[in-house]
Design a protein around this motif. Sequence first.
Motif, mmCIF file in Angstrom:
data_model
loop_
_atom_site.group_PDB
_atom_site.id
_atom_site.type_symbol
_atom_site.label_atom_id
_atom_site.label_comp_id
_atom_site.label_asym_id
_atom_site.label_seq_id
_atom_site.Cartn_x
_atom_site.Cartn_y
_atom_site.Cartn_z
ATOM 1 N N THR A 36 -7.868 -21.110 11.176
ATOM 2 C CA THR A 36 -7.074 -20.056 10.551
ATOM 3 C C THR A 36 -5.639 -20.086 11.080
ATOM 4 O O THR A 36 -5.321 -20.811 12.020
ATOM 5 C CB THR A 36 -7.649 -18.663 10.842
ATOM 6 N N HIS A 37 -4.796 -19.260 10.476
ATOM 7 C CA HIS A 37 -3.489 -18.977 11.057
ATOM 8 C C HIS A 37 -3.692 -18.072 12.285
ATOM 9 O O HIS A 37 -4.825 -17.748 12.652
ATOM 10 C CB HIS A 37 -2.594 -18.275 10.039
ATOM 11 N N PHE A 38 -2.607 -17.637 12.905
ATOM 12 C CA PHE A 38 -2.706 -16.723 14.033
ATOM 13 C C PHE A 38 -3.188 -15.353 13.560
ATOM 14 O O PHE A 38 -2.753 -14.843 12.518
ATOM 15 C CB PHE A 38 -1.347 -16.568 14.726
ATOM 16 N N LEU A 39 -4.075 -14.770 14.333
ATOM 17 C CA LEU A 39 -4.621 -13.450 14.040
ATOM 18 C C LEU A 39 -4.271 -12.485 15.168
ATOM 19 O O LEU A 39 -4.270 -12.860 16.346
ATOM 20 C CB LEU A 39 -6.148 -13.517 13.913
ATOM 21 N N ASN A 40 -3.971 -11.242 14.797
ATOM 22 C CA ASN A 40 -3.756 -10.234 15.830
ATOM 23 C C ASN A 40 -5.114 -9.750 16.336
ATOM 24 O O ASN A 40 -6.164 -10.118 15.783
ATOM 25 C CB ASN A 40 -2.880 -9.090 15.309
#
Length: 262
Positions: A36-40
Amino acid sequence: MDSNILQHFRKDEEPLISQLSDYIMQAENEYRPILTHFLNPREQYIAQSLIHKNQDVKVSFSGGYENAERKRAIFYPSYYEVQDDDFNLELIMIKYPVKFTSLTHGQILGTLANSGLDREVIGDIIEQNDTWQFLCEKEVSDYFRLQIDRVGKIKVRLEDAPLDEIVVPELNWQEKMVTSSSLRIDSLVSVTFNISRESSKNLIKAEKVQLNWMTVARPDYEVKYGDILSIRGYGRLRIDDLLGVTHKDKLRIRVSVLEKNN
């Protein structure tokens, strides 16, 4: 999508849930890891929740260092062994004339956000003793190096750096137990930072409060586990646990607080 899953999350989180569910299905059907992309932190919690009962797919996270806030997730078949390189992280060093000027987190984030790429390809922005770095997806590192030569009016040069040269920020989060009449943002900000409910509402109306790095304009918006609130002039607040109610029907909440001067 299963309505039993959606009922546990916010309406505006449905697109993310749909996307992450597709990634999980892809990892399961294609027998390969999906990144995935970056996740908070809240998004990481959702990703973890979605595979809770899935025996065939696992998830791991990495943001470059142990306590990173923003991390990439990788969904993978249960037999797969995840390696650090699978996360495709790039560490970028920001070179600037340290003796004559200084940078701030806000300046750097603003520059990166205005570069033409989405926030989701950028990880943590970190600093230690005037050394500034940020994490990004390896696929976009060349773009940042070619496009960015200034932060505000300050001339900078972006350079790749090995991940083992990352500067681990010294963030002094303080655990705190609070009681609140509700999970509304204005109530949580009020009880955590010991300000009036009216002052809390005014901060929100003045767009000085962010929820998971997005400006929030509704005082009645409710927080959930893993949410991070950033309050300009006060600091940050992370929701760590919801512990039930007191005998006076107040909610007991465990939070971590990072005061502004830290």
